[in-house]
Design an enzyme around this catalytic site. Structure first.
Site, PDB file in Angstrom:
ATOM      1  N   SER A   1      -8.363  -2.146  -0.505  1.00  0.00           N
ATOM      2  CA  SER A   1      -7.858  -2.478   0.823  1.00  0.00           C
ATOM      3  C   SER A   1      -8.400  -3.826   1.290  1.00  0.00           C
ATOM      4  O   SER A   1      -7.669  -4.647   1.866  1.00  0.00           O
ATOM      5  CB  SER A   1      -8.242  -1.377   1.819  1.00  0.00           C
ATOM      6  N   TYR A   2      -9.687  -4.063   1.024  1.00  0.00           N
ATOM      7  CA  TYR A   2     -10.280  -5.342   1.407  1.00  0.00           C
ATOM      8  C   TYR A   2      -9.654  -6.485   0.613  1.00  0.00           C
ATOM      9  O   TYR A   2      -9.301  -7.533   1.179  1.00  0.00           O
ATOM     10  CB  TYR A   2     -11.787  -5.303   1.172  1.00  0.00           C
ATOM     11  N   GLY A   3      -9.493  -6.287  -0.706  1.00  0.00           N
ATOM     12  CA  GLY A   3      -8.863  -7.314  -1.531  1.00  0.00           C
ATOM     13  C   GLY A   3      -7.457  -7.625  -1.065  1.00  0.00           C
ATOM     14  O   GLY A   3      -7.038  -8.793  -1.021  1.00  0.00           O
TER      15      GLY A   3
END
Length: 247
Positions: A112-114
Site C-alpha cells: 500500500s505504501y509503495g
C-alpha cells in the site's frame, strides 16, 4: 486533515481569508509532504477510502486542486508543486493496479505504501504535463528525501515503542538499535535538503515531472513513467475526491 476531504476542500477558502494571502497574495511553492507508512491493517478514512491511499495521494491531489487558483495568479513567475515521494515506489515499479487503489483485492502495509509513492510520481508527471499543455507557468517535481528520523516510523516499531523512544525511556538494547539507526538515517534538517533545493528554484527549467534524491535527478522504473496510467489515475482521483483542476 488529509483523511477528511471536507476539511481539505474547506482549506483554500480559509487560506484565502487569512493574512497569508491578504492583499492578493499568491502561493509560489506548494510542498505536499505529509504521509503515513506501513499501517499494519486495512483502515478506512471518514470518506471510505484506504487510509494510506487518501493520506499520501488523494488528499494531496484534492488540496493541490483547491490551491491551484492561488498559484502563479499573475502568470509571471513559475510556481512549483513539490511532491515528496519515496524510492519505495519501486515496490510497485512493475505498474500501479488501478483496481486495487483502496485494497479492494488485497492489502499489505508495504504494498500500500509503495502504491502511494508511485501515485505521487504519476500525479507529479500528469500535473506537469497538464499545466504545460494549458500554458500555465507551473512546474511539478517529485523526490525521495532519504530515510529521515521522523514519526513516519511509528507503525514499524509500534505505537508504544515509538512513545518510549521519544521519551528516552528505553533499555540498553533499544539504545544500541537507535544508535545504529541514527548512523544510517538522516536528521530532519538534512532530510529536507532536496525539498529546499527544489523549492528555491534550483535545477533550472527542465526539472518538471522528474524525480530527485540528494539534489540529483534519478532515473525512474517503467511503471513510474507510464503516462497512460498517470492519466487514468488523474481521472479516478478527480472522481473519488470530487474536485476538478482549473489551470
Amino acid at each position: 486533515d488529509l483523511c477528511n476531504l471536507e476539511s481539505v476542500k474547506n482549506f483554500p477558502e480559509l487560506l484565502k481569508n487569512s493574512p497569508a494571502l491578504a492583499n492578493n497574495g499568491k502561493i509560489d511553492i506548494l510542498m505536499n509532504n505529509a504521509g503515513v507508512m506501513a499501517i499494519p491493517d486495512l483502515q478506512l478514512t471518514k470518506d471510505g477510502y484506504e487510509r494510506t491511499f487518501q493520506t499520501n495521494h488523494l488528499g494531496h491531489f484534492a488540496l493541490t486542486a483547491g490551491l491551484m487558483p492561488f498559484m502563479n495568479m499573475d502568470g509571471t513567475d513559475d510556481a512549483r508543486v513539490i511532491n515528496v515521494s519515496s524510492s519505495a515506489y519501486q515496490i510497485s515499479a512493475k505498474g500501479l493496479d488501478l483496481d486495487n487503489l483502496n485494497g479492494e483485492k488485497e492489502y499489505g502495509p508495504w504494498s500500500s505504501y509503495g502504491n502511494s509513492k508511485i501515485e505521487n510520481i504519476l500525479f507529479t508527471k500528469e500535473l506537469d504535463r497538464r499545466a504545460k499543455a494549458s500554458g500555465k507557468k507551473l512546474t511539478s517535481i517529485a523526490l525521495h528525501p532519504g530515510a529521515v528520523r521522523t514519526e513516519l516510523q511509528r507503525y514499524i516499531v509500534g505505537e508504544e515503542k515509538n512513545k518510549e523512544m521519544e521519551s528516552g525511556n528505553v533499555g540498553l538494547l533499544d539504545r544500541l538499535i537507535i544508535g545504529i539507526g541514527v548512523y544510517f538515517t538522516k536528521a530532519v534538517d538534512r532530510g529536507a535538503t532536496t525539498q529546499i533545493w527544489l523549492a528555491s528554484g534550483q535545477g533550472g527549467n527542465g526539472v518538471g515531472g522528474k524525480f530527485y534524491q540528494n539534489c540529483q535527478e534519478l532515473p525512474l522504473a517503467d511503471g513510474a513513467k507510464d503516462m497512460d496510467t498517470a492519466a487514468k489515475l488523474w481521472d479516478i482521483s478527480e472522481k473519488l475526491s470530487g474536485v476538478k483542476f482549473s489551470f
